[in-house]
Design a protein around this motif. Structure first.
Motif, short mmCIF file in Angstrom:
data_model
loop_
_atom_site.label_atom_id
_atom_site.label_comp_id
_atom_site.label_asym_id
_atom_site.label_seq_id
_atom_site.Cartn_x
_atom_site.Cartn_y
_atom_site.Cartn_z
N GLU A 1 0.86 -1.19 0.00
CA GLU A 1 0.00 0.00 0.00
C GLU A 1 0.89 1.24 0.00
O GLU A 1 1.91 1.28 0.68
CB GLU A 1 -0.90 0.00 1.24
CG GLU A 1 -1.83 1.20 1.30
CD GLU A 1 -2.77 1.15 2.50
OE1 GLU A 1 -3.28 2.20 2.90
OE2 GLU A 1 -2.96 0.04 3.04
N TRP A 2 0.50 2.25 -0.77
CA TRP A 2 1.27 3.50 -0.86
C TRP A 2 0.70 4.48 0.16
O TRP A 2 -0.49 4.78 0.15
CB TRP A 2 1.20 4.06 -2.28
CG TRP A 2 1.88 3.17 -3.26
CD1 TRP A 2 1.34 2.10 -3.91
CD2 TRP A 2 3.24 3.24 -3.66
NE1 TRP A 2 2.28 1.50 -4.70
CE2 TRP A 2 3.47 2.18 -4.57
CE3 TRP A 2 4.30 4.08 -3.34
CZ2 TRP A 2 4.70 1.95 -5.16
CZ3 TRP A 2 5.53 3.86 -3.94
CH2 TRP A 2 5.72 2.81 -4.84
N VAL A 3 1.58 4.96 1.04
CA VAL A 3 1.14 5.76 2.18
C VAL A 3 1.89 7.09 2.22
O VAL A 3 2.87 7.30 1.50
CB VAL A 3 1.37 5.00 3.51
CG1 VAL A 3 0.50 3.75 3.56
CG2 VAL A 3 2.84 4.63 3.66
N ILE A 4 1.42 7.98 3.10
CA ILE A 4 2.05 9.30 3.28
C ILE A 4 3.45 9.11 3.87
O ILE A 4 3.65 8.29 4.76
CB ILE A 4 1.19 10.16 4.21
CG1 ILE A 4 -0.17 10.42 3.56
CG2 ILE A 4 1.87 11.49 4.53
CD1 ILE A 4 -1.15 11.13 4.47
N PRO A 5 4.45 9.83 3.39
CA PRO A 5 5.83 9.66 3.88
C PRO A 5 6.06 10.28 5.26
O PRO A 5 6.60 11.38 5.37
CB PRO A 5 6.67 10.35 2.80
CG PRO A 5 5.77 11.39 2.23
CD PRO A 5 4.39 10.82 2.29
#
Length: 608
Positions: A234-238
């Motif tokens: 899943e691509w998440v906030i850095p």
């Protein structure tokens, strides 16, 4: 034990618990088996509206001293005399934690509550049942301890030979016993970007800031980082913590490690809690390098850890912290000679700032004083220039020997690069052949096989390019240096003047340069400022700098003393600000500033 009417008049509680979210997801049969106690309670005489199923502790472990909301709810119901019996699939489910188990037994004994499972009913007020409950509690603790000890011993045995199956972090997948990079190129590129940005920024916060800017400028199209969940990537906030975990994980350097974490117990509010403590690298149980292909080398990983440790502000030790953009170029390097603590920086105006000791206003440390920046930056740069002038002559004279040594090192580096490239080819081939053999069983998808084939071909291409590379033989022979080049080497120190005064060089870059030469600076204030510079080589240089304290003109103090006889502080402030009188600190006079000036020069205020 015969169930009495007083028990049937109260509720029957069915306690359902699984130790982890994974068990909740995978062990559906266990959850259904615990819920079946609902029918048991109904058969024993409780009405359906009296039976309460409590599932608040599904996915909550009892062995780490964490608060179990479901169990706490049951105890509150027992205190309110609302419970007649507590059902659990095994009575030991209540005793995983010794403190919680004893609380349940004591509460049940006082309030006359029964305990039951699929096998029998226990009465805590009956001496025989109470003894059985105690024995079950001991066996539950013993069984849990033995399982943990056997499991940990098996892990240590595998870790000692480098075969322990570590958890694959984001950016890796496991194929059989092998760990390979994620076949998804976007995931690999995102991990590579984090390490590349860390080389440029030098801090986890800088990397996070760069990624956040990229997210904002792209409208959320790029800049996110991947994280691995049970359902996939899943691509998440850095967030900084996510970036920090990637930078600190030795798996990305191709290492197999075990023992990085330790469970530490503590007692708080009568309960035993367990927390996770990170061990230093010297205390890890095992560490095996080059077990799989890394995103960075082990040498770069060690360099990153030193940089991260140096970025941590530790005013009790000698950690300087990461360089910032302020005017104080010795930020993080200056130590108070009075108490031995780091001085922190404080900005007074656009051009004035100071190094301030936290103990300067206390009576315990009488030698702690604030240091106003007035030419200190220039003194440090001049001292660096003077030291480099001495060292540069020796460096130029020995430059030919250095170049010969570098050429020898280049040849060794070439051999090591070829050896490493061959190892990567072997591993890539092994992973590809394993995937081909298991594709028919459905264990490996065809997409992974294609990506592994591409990696194999890429590793072969890399090996050939390394073997044919001439980059390792480009070191210049000493006899080819012209007199002009030698003269340039001797005059290179002139660049320091440009770095010091140029508007194109940021203060952060200047601080990075200073830290290459200076380890720390100790300042002791007495009749003058004694500045002791500790160089990176370990040598010391002592400089004496005259005291430069901000003082108001005598005419101003006399005027203030005269005004204080007839005017209040508020009236004086209004008069000074309206006439354009400027203080030494700040732009206008304020109530706190005026009181500070009066206290410093012992000027009494007008009585109210």
């Amino acid at each position: 034990m015969t169930i009495q009417d007083q028990h049937l008049r109260r509720a029957a509680v069915v306690y359902v618990r699984q130790s982890s979210p994974i068990q909740v997801r995978d062990n559906i049969g266990s959850t259904m088996h615990q819920r079946s106690l609902y029918d048991t309670a109904r058969q024993l005489g409780w009405r359906e509206d009296q039976i309460i199923v409590i599932e608040d502790d599904l996915g909550v472990s009892a062995s780490f001293g964490s608060v179990r909301p479901g169990l706490e709810k049951i105890l509150r119901m027992i205190e309110a005399d609302e419970v007649g019996i507590i059902f659990s699939s095994q009575i030991t489910r209540l005793f995983r934690n010794g403190v919680d188990g004893e609380r349940v037994i004591e509460y049940s004994e006082v309030m006359n509550v029964l305990l039951g499972d699929h096998n029998r009913i226990y009465d805590p007020n009956n001496i025989s049942d109470r003894m059985l409950l105690g024995i079950n509690k001991i066996f539950a603790k013993q069984d849990s301890s033995m399982l943990h000890e056997r499991s940990f011993s098996a892990k240590k045995a595998l870790a000692s030979i480098g075969e322990f199956k570590i958890k694959c972090p984001t950016g890796y997948v496991r194929i059989g016993a092998l760990i390979v990079k994620d076949p998804d190129k976007s995931v690999r590129d995102a991990i590579d970007k984090i390490f590349r940005l860390f080389r440029e920024e030098g801090s986890a916060t800088g990397v996070t800031r760069r990624l956040a800017i990229e997210v904002a400028e792209s409208g959320g199209v790029t800049g996110y980082i991947p994280t691995r969940l049970p359902t996939g990537v899943e691509w998440v906030i850095p967030y900084r913590s996510r970036v920090f975990n990637i930078l600190k994980n030795p798996t990305y350097a191709g290492a197999n490690s075990f023992g990085r974490l330790t469970i530490k117990k503590r007692i708080k509010d009568g309960r035993v809690y367990k927390s996770v403590k990170k061990n230093v690298r010297q205390d890890w149980f095992s560490l095996h390098m080059k077990k799989h292909e890394g995103y960075i080398t082990w040498e770069e990983f060690l360099t990153n850890q030193e940089k991260i440790l140096g970025n941590t502000y530790n005013f009790g030790g000698y950690s300087a912290g990461s360089p910032r953009t302020g005017n104080n170029l010795l930020q993080g390097l200056v130590i108070c000679g009075g108490c031995g603590k780091h001085l922190y920086t404080r900005k007074l105006s656009v051009s004035r700032s100071l190094y301030q000791c936290r103990h300067s206003e206390t009576s315990r440390y009488t030698n702690c004083k604030d240091l106003y920046v007035n030419g200190l930056n220039d003194i440090i740069f001049n001292e660096i220039r003077q030291q480099l002038t001495i060292l540069n002559v020796e460096a130029v004279e020995n430059f030919e020997d250095v170049l010969l040594l570098e050429k020898s090192k280049a040849r060794i580096t070439r051999d090591d690069s070829i050896k490493g490239a061959k190892n990567r080819v072997t591993k890539a081939e092994k992973a590809y052949r394993y995937a081909v053999e298991n594709i028919e069983d459905g264990e490996v998808s065809s997409e992974i096989v294609k990506n592994l084939l591409k990696e194999w071909e890429a590793s072969i291409k890399t090996l050939r390019s390394v073997e044919n590379s001439e980059d390792f033989e480009t070191a210049k022979d000493p006899e080819n240096f012209t007199q002009e080049e030698r003269s340039y080497l001797k005059n290179i120190l002139n660049d320091l003047d440009f770095i010091r005064t140029s508007d194109f060089i940021s203060n952060k870059d200047r601080k990075e340069l200073i830290r290459c030469f200076i380890s720390r600076v100790t300042i002791t204030k007495s009749d003058d400022h004694k500045i002791e510079i500790v160089w990176s080589s370990g040598r010391n240089t002592v400089i004496h700098m005259p005291l430069t304290q901000l003082k108001y003109e005598k005419s101003f103090i006399d005027s203030l003393r005269k005004l204080s006889l007839t005017m209040t502080n508020k009236e004086i402030i209004e008069k000074f600000n309206s006439e354009g009188v400027k203080p030494l600190r700040g732009r206008t006079f304020t109530r706190l500033l005026l009181k500070s000036i009066k206290r410093r020069y012992k000027i009494p205020s007008l009585p109210r």
